[in-house]
Scaffold this motif. Structure first.
Motif, PDB file in Angstrom:
ATOM      1  N   THR A 162       0.800  -1.227   0.000  1.00 55.41           N
ATOM      2  CA  THR A 162       0.000   0.000   0.000  1.00 55.41           C
ATOM      3  C   THR A 162       0.832   1.277   0.000  1.00 55.41           C
ATOM      4  O   THR A 162       0.301   2.358   0.267  1.00 55.41           O
ATOM      5  N   ARG A 163       2.108   1.200  -0.295  1.00 60.08           N
ATOM      6  CA  ARG A 163       2.998   2.358  -0.135  1.00 60.08           C
ATOM      7  C   ARG A 163       3.237   3.134  -1.418  1.00 60.08           C
ATOM      8  O   ARG A 163       4.155   3.964  -1.500  1.00 60.08           O
ATOM      9  N   GLY A 164       2.443   2.885  -2.431  1.00 60.08           N
ATOM     10  CA  GLY A 164       2.520   3.673  -3.660  1.00 60.08           C
ATOM     11  C   GLY A 164       3.775   3.420  -4.466  1.00 60.08           C
ATOM     12  O   GLY A 164       4.406   2.364  -4.380  1.00 60.08           O
ATOM     13  N   TRP A 165       4.147   4.431  -5.254  1.00 64.24           N
ATOM     14  CA  TRP A 165       5.293   4.317  -6.148  1.00 64.24           C
ATOM     15  C   TRP A 165       6.624   4.584  -5.450  1.00 64.24           C
ATOM     16  O   TRP A 165       7.689   4.281  -5.990  1.00 64.24           O
ATOM     17  N   PRO A 210       3.098  -3.729  -5.824  1.00 68.17           N
ATOM     18  CA  PRO A 210       2.375  -2.569  -5.292  1.00 68.17           C
ATOM     19  C   PRO A 210       0.941  -2.474  -5.814  1.00 68.17           C
ATOM     20  O   PRO A 210       0.686  -2.659  -7.006  1.00 68.17           O
ATOM     21  N   GLU A 211       0.030  -2.164  -4.910  1.00 72.22           N
ATOM     22  CA  GLU A 211      -1.383  -2.024  -5.293  1.00 72.22           C
ATOM     23  C   GLU A 211      -1.568  -0.936  -6.342  1.00 72.22           C
ATOM     24  O   GLU A 211      -2.444  -1.042  -7.216  1.00 72.22           O
ATOM     25  N   VAL A 212      -0.766   0.105  -6.289  1.00 72.42           N
ATOM     26  CA  VAL A 212      -0.918   1.211  -7.229  1.00 72.42           C
ATOM     27  C   VAL A 212      -0.658   0.757  -8.665  1.00 72.42           C
ATOM     28  O   VAL A 212      -1.201   1.327  -9.614  1.00 72.42           O
ATOM     29  N   ALA A 264       4.535   7.693 -13.344  1.00 68.81           N
ATOM     30  CA  ALA A 264       5.181   7.964 -12.062  1.00 68.81           C
ATOM     31  C   ALA A 264       6.648   8.342 -12.259  1.00 68.81           C
ATOM     32  O   ALA A 264       7.172   9.223 -11.554  1.00 68.81           O
ATOM     33  N   HIS A 281       8.269  11.929 -11.333  1.00 70.18           N
ATOM     34  CA  HIS A 281       9.421  11.921 -10.423  1.00 70.18           C
ATOM     35  C   HIS A 281      10.567  12.774 -10.951  1.00 70.18           C
ATOM     36  O   HIS A 281      11.532  13.036 -10.239  1.00 70.18           O
TER      37      HIS A 281
END
Length: 352
Positions: free
Chosen positions: A274-277, A308-310, A323, A327
């Protein structure tokens, strides 16, 4: 849409475990897993390494092992070596599934054996599939089977998948842990390196322990490549590469494909998706700083890891592209990471 060339997936394992469902799994999607033909097209998946991986004959309680990985520290026991005679039949079956995928795709996927064939497939909008072996259990010590698989299209091989083979030892799944966990290559492993060099089969260093890595670095005349590994300096898992190893890969003009497995991305080693990119981008930053922009790519471990869920699955690849842009990566660097660096290292390994 930016095409993405991927360093590692385990779709063939899903087909090996459920051959009666392979049309559903491959052609239409079954609502599970990370890969199928429709989602590959949706995500811009241009090609990659399709791994022959053999599950251990002795069943392990995977749920219990995964539960241990949820709460680091952990050090999971590894299965025993699989003898050649037990490995050869399922390995041939897995290779056959990829050949079936090529035929069943109606021209949408093609098994490739050279960098020129990859470029041609990408130019036609055809998915380029490299036959890869993750763990060389299906290769005999005399290397006769290596030539047979090469004739089938094998162009990439990892001597081990963590558990030992007659060629060497892999790293266990452990956090925190250094990759220096056992002896180097056996004499058969050293012969395997030389024969892979002669046949232009790329050697994959992912899952190999540090002494085995050093043996290949000393013996091989090809670029050093880890198809799906991350930075140990950021996440001290045994599966990740130390800065010393990354420096050796850079010096060989080799390559690292970033692994999407959250346990190898998250700094604390937790299986938290759940911590994204941010964890993936942090590893990309470190690898680029250590290796240079021409030696970093993507190595998803789709269908072989929690990601990752994202991202979700292969259909989410353009989200990863976005992403990287957000960045601060420029268009040229994004294309290098997405596909150009893989083509470059394969040309340096296989020839044109």
């Amino acid at each position: 849409m930016i095409p993405v060339f991927d360093g590692h997936n385990d779709l063939l394992l899903r087909l090996l475990l459920a051959p009666e469902k392979r049309e559903e799994i491959w052609l239409t999607g079954e609502g599970r897993g990370h890969l199928d033909l429709p989602r590959m097209r949706a995500g811009g998946f241009a090609g990659g390494f399709f791994a022959i991986y053999l599950p251990s004959p002795v069943a392990h309680d995977d749920a219990e092992l995964m539960a241990q990985m949820e709460t680091p520290p952990y050090a999971l026991p590894l299965p025993d070596l699989i003898p050649f005679q037990a490995a050869i039949a399922p390995a041939i079956e897995a290779a056959g599934h990829l050949m079936w995928m090529e035929r069943a795709s109606g021209g949408a996927l093609r098994i490739v054996r050279s960098a020129a064939e990859i470029r041609a497939a990408m130019a036609e909008g055809v998915i380029a599939a490299i036959l890869h072996m993750e763990g060389a259990e299906a290769i005999d010590e005399d290397l006769n089977a290596l030539h047979v698989f090469h004739a089938m299209g094998l162009r990439s091989l990892g001597p081990v998948w963590s558990r030992p083979t007659v060629f060497g030892d892999g790293v266990p799944f452990a956090y925190p842990s250094a990759p220096d966990t056992g002896p180097g290559l056996t004499e058969a492993g050293k012969r395997l390196v030389k024969e892979c060099n002669a046949l232009k089969i790329m050697l994959d260093l992912s899952h190999l322990n540090e002494k085995g890595f050093d043996d290949i670095a000393r013996l091989s005349d090809a670029p050093l490549v880890a198809t799906h590994s991350n930075a140990h300096a950021l996440t001290p898992s045994s599966r990740n590469l130390t800065d010393r190893q990354l420096d050796m890969i850079r010096e060989s003009r080799g390559m690292v494909g970033v692994n999407y497995a959250v346990g190898f991305l998250n700094e604390d080693g937790c299986q938290d998706a759940t911590r994204g990119w941010a964890p993936m981008l942090r590893h990309l930053d470190h690898l680029i700083a250590r290796l240079g922009e021409d030696h970093v790519g993507l190595g998803s471990d789709f269908d072989g890891a929690e990601i990752p869920e994202v991202l979700g699955d292969v259909a989410g690849l353009q989200g990863l592209i976005g992403a990287m842009r957000d960045h601060g990566y420029g268009a040229d660097l994004v294309e290098k990471i997405a596909y150009r660096n893989w083509l470059g290292v394969l040309e340096r390994t296989w020839g044109g």
